[in-house]
Design an enzyme around this catalytic site. Structure first.
Site, PDB file in Angstrom:
ATOM      1  N   CYS A   1      -3.335  12.156  -3.537  1.00  0.00           N
ATOM      2  CA  CYS A   1      -2.680  12.165  -2.414  1.00  0.00           C
ATOM      3  C   CYS A   1      -1.287  11.065  -2.458  1.00  0.00           C
ATOM      4  O   CYS A   1      -0.349  11.449  -1.879  1.00  0.00           O
ATOM      5  CB  CYS A   1      -3.503  11.599  -1.114  1.00  0.00           C
ATOM      6  SG  CYS A   1      -3.905   9.790  -1.062  1.00  0.00           S
ATOM      7  N   TYR A   2      -1.567  10.169  -3.445  1.00  0.00           N
ATOM      8  CA  TYR A   2      -0.417   9.239  -3.588  1.00  0.00           C
ATOM      9  C   TYR A   2       0.917   9.866  -4.470  1.00  0.00           C
ATOM     10  O   TYR A   2       1.824   9.306  -4.598  1.00  0.00           O
ATOM     11  CB  TYR A   2      -0.798   7.780  -4.118  1.00  0.00           C
ATOM     12  CG  TYR A   2      -1.672   7.158  -3.317  1.00  0.00           C
ATOM     13  CD1 TYR A   2      -1.341   6.851  -2.138  1.00  0.00           C
ATOM     14  CD2 TYR A   2      -3.078   6.691  -3.688  1.00  0.00           C
ATOM     15  CE1 TYR A   2      -2.221   6.096  -1.147  1.00  0.00           C
ATOM     16  CE2 TYR A   2      -3.900   6.276  -2.850  1.00  0.00           C
ATOM     17  CZ  TYR A   2      -3.400   5.602  -1.566  1.00  0.00           C
ATOM     18  OH  TYR A   2      -4.173   5.113  -0.751  1.00  0.00           O
TER      19      TYR A   2
ATOM     20  N   LYS B   1      -6.044  -0.664  -8.091  1.00  0.00           N
ATOM     21  CA  LYS B   1      -6.767   0.319  -7.222  1.00  0.00           C
ATOM     22  C   LYS B   1      -6.900   1.565  -8.476  1.00  0.00           C
ATOM     23  O   LYS B   1      -6.154   1.759  -9.482  1.00  0.00           O
ATOM     24  CB  LYS B   1      -6.540   0.643  -6.215  1.00  0.00           C
ATOM     25  CG  LYS B   1      -6.790  -0.527  -5.193  1.00  0.00           C
ATOM     26  CD  LYS B   1      -8.258  -0.592  -4.552  1.00  0.00           C
ATOM     27  CE  LYS B   1      -8.384   0.378  -3.650  1.00  0.00           C
ATOM     28  NZ  LYS B   1      -9.660   0.543  -2.953  1.00  0.00           N
TER      29      LYS B   1
ATOM     30  N   ARG C   1      -2.314   1.088  -4.521  1.00  0.00           N
ATOM     31  CA  ARG C   1      -2.318  -0.544  -4.551  1.00  0.00           C
ATOM     32  C   ARG C   1      -2.545  -0.856  -5.928  1.00  0.00           C
ATOM     33  O   ARG C   1      -3.314  -0.258  -6.803  1.00  0.00           O
ATOM     34  CB  ARG C   1      -3.422  -1.150  -3.655  1.00  0.00           C
ATOM     35  CG  ARG C   1      -3.621  -0.598  -2.220  1.00  0.00           C
ATOM     36  CD  ARG C   1      -4.626  -1.233  -1.573  1.00  0.00           C
ATOM     37  NE  ARG C   1      -5.765  -0.746  -0.992  1.00  0.00           N
ATOM     38  CZ  ARG C   1      -6.891  -1.195  -0.588  1.00  0.00           C
ATOM     39  NH1 ARG C   1      -7.049  -2.539  -0.687  1.00  0.00           N
ATOM     40  NH2 ARG C   1      -8.025  -0.513   0.083  1.00  0.00           N
TER      41      ARG C   1
ATOM     42  N   HIS D   1       0.978  -1.289  -0.071  1.00  0.00           N
ATOM     43  CA  HIS D   1       0.079  -0.080  -0.019  1.00  0.00           C
ATOM     44  C   HIS D   1       0.929   1.241   0.074  1.00  0.00           C
ATOM     45  O   HIS D   1       2.004   1.299   0.637  1.00  0.00           O
ATOM     46  CB  HIS D   1      -0.788   0.140   1.282  1.00  0.00           C
ATOM     47  CG  HIS D   1      -1.844   1.185   1.478  1.00  0.00           C
ATOM     48  ND1 HIS D   1      -1.465   2.400   1.856  1.00  0.00           N
ATOM     49  CD2 HIS D   1      -3.278   1.189   1.280  1.00  0.00           C
ATOM     50  CE1 HIS D   1      -2.509   3.166   1.692  1.00  0.00           C
ATOM     51  NE2 HIS D   1      -3.563   2.389   1.550  1.00  0.00           N
TER      52      HIS D   1
ATOM     53  N   ASP E   1      -5.273   8.443  -7.075  1.00  0.00           N
ATOM     54  CA  ASP E   1      -5.719   9.491  -6.219  1.00  0.00           C
ATOM     55  C   ASP E   1      -4.562  10.390  -5.862  1.00  0.00           C
ATOM     56  O   ASP E   1      -3.206  10.006  -5.789  1.00  0.00           O
ATOM     57  CB  ASP E   1      -6.167   8.658  -4.914  1.00  0.00           C
ATOM     58  CG  ASP E   1      -6.404   9.417  -3.876  1.00  0.00           C
ATOM     59  OD1 ASP E   1      -6.168  10.550  -3.666  1.00  0.00           O
ATOM     60  OD2 ASP E   1      -7.011   8.941  -2.710  1.00  0.00           O
TER      61      ASP E   1
ATOM     62  N   ASP F   1      -8.559  14.273  -4.315  1.00  0.00           N
ATOM     63  CA  ASP F   1      -8.363  12.850  -4.823  1.00  0.00           C
ATOM     64  C   ASP F   1      -8.497  12.722  -6.356  1.00  0.00           C
ATOM     65  O   ASP F   1      -7.290  12.617  -6.833  1.00  0.00           O
ATOM     66  CB  ASP F   1      -9.370  11.864  -4.273  1.00  0.00           C
ATOM     67  CG  ASP F   1      -9.418  10.414  -4.608  1.00  0.00           C
ATOM     68  OD1 ASP F   1      -8.875  10.094  -5.896  1.00  0.00           O
ATOM     69  OD2 ASP F   1     -10.266   9.522  -4.142  1.00  0.00           O
TER      70      ASP F   1
ATOM     71  N   ASP G   1     -10.433  18.513   0.258  1.00  0.00           N
ATOM     72  CA  ASP G   1     -10.376  18.758   1.522  1.00  0.00           C
ATOM     73  C   ASP G   1      -8.923  18.821   1.962  1.00  0.00           C
ATOM     74  O   ASP G   1      -8.280  19.113   1.304  1.00  0.00           O
ATOM     75  CB  ASP G   1     -10.961  17.365   2.035  1.00  0.00           C
ATOM     76  CG  ASP G   1      -9.876  15.929   1.491  1.00  0.00           C
ATOM     77  OD1 ASP G   1      -8.951  16.104   1.591  1.00  0.00           O
ATOM     78  OD2 ASP G   1     -10.500  14.933   0.951  1.00  0.00           O
TER      79      ASP G   1
ATOM     80  N   HIS H   1      -6.192  16.083   1.111  1.00  0.00           N
ATOM     81  CA  HIS H   1      -5.808  16.008  -0.125  1.00  0.00           C
ATOM     82  C   HIS H   1      -5.062  17.364  -0.799  1.00  0.00           C
ATOM     83  O   HIS H   1      -4.195  17.303  -1.691  1.00  0.00           O
ATOM     84  CB  HIS H   1      -6.899  15.586  -1.295  1.00  0.00           C
ATOM     85  CG  HIS H   1      -7.149  14.258  -1.058  1.00  0.00           C
ATOM     86  ND1 HIS H   1      -8.325  13.863  -0.263  1.00  0.00           N
ATOM     87  CD2 HIS H   1      -6.902  13.143  -1.556  1.00  0.00           C
ATOM     88  CE1 HIS H   1      -8.293  12.347  -0.286  1.00  0.00           C
ATOM     89  NE2 HIS H   1      -7.410  12.053  -1.242  1.00  0.00           N
TER      90      HIS H   1
END
Lengths: 337, 504
Positions: free
Chosen positions: B310-311, B305, B302, B250, B308, B380, B387, B390
């Site tokens: 934030c990654y 998936k 992941r 992750h 996003d 995201d 938010d 993020h």
């Protein structure tokens, strides 16, 4: 926001059975920046909770208060922590608590605390078997939920009891059948097959490796562009120290486009199941795999690997150009003069 | 933009591929026409307004779910300002310090809010916030951190397998370990005792895919391995194997594990059994987390998936950490630029300046095109709302894709030369015989040796999009890291050559 009461909410401040407690405001003498605008109900409950933490009271009504807070904010770890200590101190029935958790876990699947609280309860009650069905139900709501899968793995490893393990391979096969691309399920498969000791019937480790290779090859043939399956394949080979080159015939089938005159294969080679007819080829993961085989071969393998990496960098997997260039650099350096 | 190839589904649709396809359709709509340059503009003003609203007016009641993460809301906001180059005025700084200090627990560490139990995650967020807005002296926050109690609190969470609970009666996971080690670095609290066994624990969390999971399951039973020496009663012995990872590889856990691993290098035992992680597999996994062109090059957390924003930080930021341990490197690949259709990536001679192992340009595009909410704040992915979380990790990710910040051996030597032996918190011995002095010295020099590689910054959308560089280990600017570490290690940090772009 979850609904807490069906009746109009009653504030703790208005309740006679809480009149002995002096609520405690969150901030005293500080006018905080970045504040949260709480609802009246949340502010009220947490004001009383702070007072309880201070006084150290552990009682039935503390269970009601912490449940109230948790329902409004399931990530309130202090409320969970205090609730746990209270449960143990007043010897509350833990099976009742577990039934409450059945409801809360599914409502708040993504919260760390609901799952950890469950773990704490299970280490006390020590009745892990019914948990398997509960977890399976939770996964229906979110098939890749990280906490749910970790909890299942913890349960298996912690209690490590044959009754728990019996249906596990069947369970994960069902999950993978539902979605062959569910990486959480693939990880679970690796966990149960290779990382938690040897289970009854799996004593012949070579046979287990053969079984897993057959399974993952079959899966790749159904949907070749599935990173989860390729990673699993690599995992099995690495774990069992099986040379990648033993898979060369298989992966080669996936490195070239479908041929125009291709018809249904007359004789199916069970060792090397071919790509399904609707699959999109060539498959970059197969090209990468074949390049790894060539690289490990060394010598004349290196230029062959380099050609494949170039095709990934420039055509089949261009977003990772930098990575493929790095692989070329590394391979050339390690075989350099 | 329909010429971009969609992810293959092999005529075998499942829930994963359906969700992927729907996401790709949305993302494609956010790729601007080539003549539309405004889409590549970072709407700094709108984002600053978003952060100011959060700081001054506060958060709406749906943020009640983050009531136990108030330090995070604050950190995401003030570090957002730092990355955007916005300095706070003294009045607001003081208000923030006062707010943060209300979270310190009387028994050490910081909680998620006043009266909440101490917890490793809010402890990191609080200390980093103080690094940004605090100062030495009365009321400044720094000298009001109770470091003795914090150290005792840390030790009270330690488990026999080298891991830590995130708070009492709670879970073990690598987020907590990262937060603890980062704080120990910043506040001069690191000792061999504190992190004994921790490198092995981290290594045990690497999965077969190459990334890291949240935790591993310890096995204390010795019956499995008769060759292990019998444990002393006070020290349960932990086996190296089997310690299976709980949960799949992750992005967030991988960042936390790798950053911890890098920070623990001065303390990782060099004798057998030496814990090891497989860098090659890790690099492959990180690299595979970058989405394709049709996903605008964003990162996922992941396998299989969705991308996003934030990654961008958790995974994008991990490449620099790997380079710090010697994986990656420089040099021009031979014979690569002579063939193949020129892709869109090649149009700006981007490759000439880019030694990174991921596609920095594409990641910047993802954040600019898909990560920005038109009304301010980052997210995201579309059509989600922005938010606080993020917003910071998209900005920090964008910053790490703009700048290459790596350990500089030159800078490290400057720091080592300037080191003056000082007393750490734990020592009663004369300085010359303080066994921790050499550890503190190397921790200090390692942490502050990270420097922006000159001439390698690159700004998609133009220099107006420039963000401040941020420290790959802590997610603080270099200036803030130097100030707080200088204070707690009692060192004068030698001034840096001012970089052309004015790095802070």
């Amino acid at each position: 926001m979850p609904t807490i009461h069906t009746d109009p909410p009653t504030l703790y401040a208005e309740r006679s059975d809480w009149a002995d407690v002096t609520p405690q405001a969150q901030y005293e003498n500080v006018n905080p920046l970045a504040p949260i605008f709480y609802t009246e109900e949340y502010k009220d409950a947490t004001d009383y909770f702070r007072a309880i933490v201070k006084s150290g009271e552990m009682s039935e009504r503390v269970l009601e208060l912490t449940e109230n807070i948790i329902r409004q904010n399931p990530a309130h770890y202090t409320a969970w922590q205090y609730r746990y200590k209270t449960l143990l101190t007043i010897k509350a029935p833990l099976d009742v608590e577990l039934r409450l958790m059945d409801e809360l876990a599914v409502k708040h699947l993504k919260t760390y605390q609901v799952w950890h609280h469950r773990r704490l309860l299970l280490t006390e009650t020590r009745k892990p078997v019914p948990e398997l069905a509960f977890i399976a139900r939770s996964l229906k709501a979110d098939e890749k939920n990280y906490h749910t899968w970790s909890y299942r793995q913890w349960l298996l490893a912690y209690f490590n009891d044959d009754e728990l393990w019996d249906g596990e391979l069947e369970f994960v096969e069902r999950m993978l059948k539902g979605d062959i691309r569910n990486n959480s399920a693939w990880h679970h498969r690796f966990f149960i097959v290779f990382q938690s000791g040897t289970r009854k019937g799996d004593e012949d480790r070579d046979e287990v490796v053969r079984r897993e290779l057959a399974y993952v090859k079959q899966s790749i043939s159904q949907a070749p562009n599935n990173a989860s399956a390729w990673n699993y394949l690599r995992g099995v080979l690495d774990h069992s120290h099986t040379p990648y080159s033993t898979l060369q015939l298989f992966v080669q089938l996936y490195t070239v486009p479908h041929s125009p005159g291709e018809t249904a294969v007359e004789v199916i080679d069970l060792e090397n199941p071919p790509p399904s007819k609707d699959s999109q080829l060539p498959c970059p993961a197969a090209i990468e795999f074949l390049a790894d085989i060539y690289e490990l071969e060394g010598g004349n393998g290196i230029p062959k690997a380099t050609e494949l990496w170039k095709s990934l960098a420039n055509e089949h997997d261009t977003i990772r150009k930098k990575y493929w260039e790095y692989r070329i650099r590394e391979a050339l350096q390690s075989t350099g003069p | 933009m329909s010429h971009l190839s969609r992810s293959p589904t092999d005529g075998y649709p499942t829930e994963t591929s359906n969700l992927q396809a729907a996401t790709e359709s949305t993302l494609i709509d956010h790729i601007p026409d080539t003549d539309d340059t405004s889409a590549a503009t970072l709407q700094k003003n709108a984002h600053i307004q978003f952060l100011i609203r959060n700081l001054v007016q506060g958060f709406p009641s749906k943020y009640t779910s983050q009531d136990a993460s108030q330090p995070w809301l604050m950190f995401w906001t003030v570090q957002g300002f730092s990355v955007l180059g916005v300095a706070l005025d003294p009045t607001n700084k003081q208000k923030i310090i006062d707010t943060v200090m209300a979270w310190q627990h009387p028994d050490g560490g910081f909680g998620g809010g006043p009266g909440q139990a101490a917890h490793l995650l809010p402890t990191y967020a609080s200390v980093c916030t103080l690094a940004i807005v605090g100062r030495p002296g009365p009321g400044g926050g720094w000298d009001q951190i109770n470091r003795e109690k914090m150290y005792k609190y840390f030790m009270s969470l330690k488990q026999p397998d080298g891991s830590f609970l995130v708070t009492h009666h709670a879970e073990v996971d690598v987020r907590g370990i990262y937060c603890l080690i980062a704080v120990a670095y910043l506040l001069d609290l690191l000792t061999p005792e504190l992190v004994e066994g921790t490198p092995s624990f981290i290594a045990s969390c690497q999965t077969y895919e190459g990334g890291f999971s949240s935790a591993s399951q310890p096995y204390y039973s010795l019956s499995l391995n008769p060759t292990t020496p019998a444990p002393t009663p006070t020290q349960p012995s932990v086996l190296d194997s089997p310690r299976p990872p709980l949960g799949e590889a992750h992005g967030g856990y991988t960042f936390c594990s790798l950053a911890s691993w890098v920070m623990l290098q001065p303390l990782t035992p060099s004798s057998e059994p030496k814990p090891e992680i497989n860098y090659k597999r890790l690099l492959r996994w990180l690299s595979n987390m970058q989405g394709s062109e049709v996903e605008i090059g964003g990162f996922k957390g992941r396998t299989n998936k969705l991308v996003d924003g934030c990654y961008s930080w958790w995974v994008g930021g991990s490449f620099g950490l790997l380079e710090a341990v010697g994986v990656g490197g420089h040099g021009d690949p031979q014979g690569l630029h002579d063939d193949g259709p020129a892709s869109a990536q090649d149009t700006e001679n981007w490759d000439d300046v880019d030694d990174s192992l991921f596609n920095r340009k594409a990641l910047q595009e993802y954040i600019l095109y898909a990560g920005q909410h038109p009304a301010g704040g980052l997210r995201d992915k579309p059509p989600k709302t922005p938010d606080a979380y993020h917003t910071l990790y998209c900005l920090a990710g964008l910053s790490s894709a703009q700048h290459r910040v790596l350990p500089s051996p030159t800078r490290r030597n400057v720091l080592l030369d300037a080191w003056e032996s000082t007393r750490g918190m734990f020592v009663t011995l004369p300085r010359s015989r303080d066994p921790l002095d050499s550890l503190r010295k190397s921790v200090f020099a390692d942490a502050l040796s990270w420097s922006e590689e000159e001439g390698t910054s690159k700004f998609v959308g133009g220099n107006g999009n420039r963000l401040n560089g941020t420290h790959p280990l802590f997610n603080l600017t270099m200036t803030h890291t130097e100030a707080i570490m200088g204070h707690f290690y009692k060192q004068k940090v030698p001034t840096r050559k001012k970089a052309k772009a004015g790095s802070t």
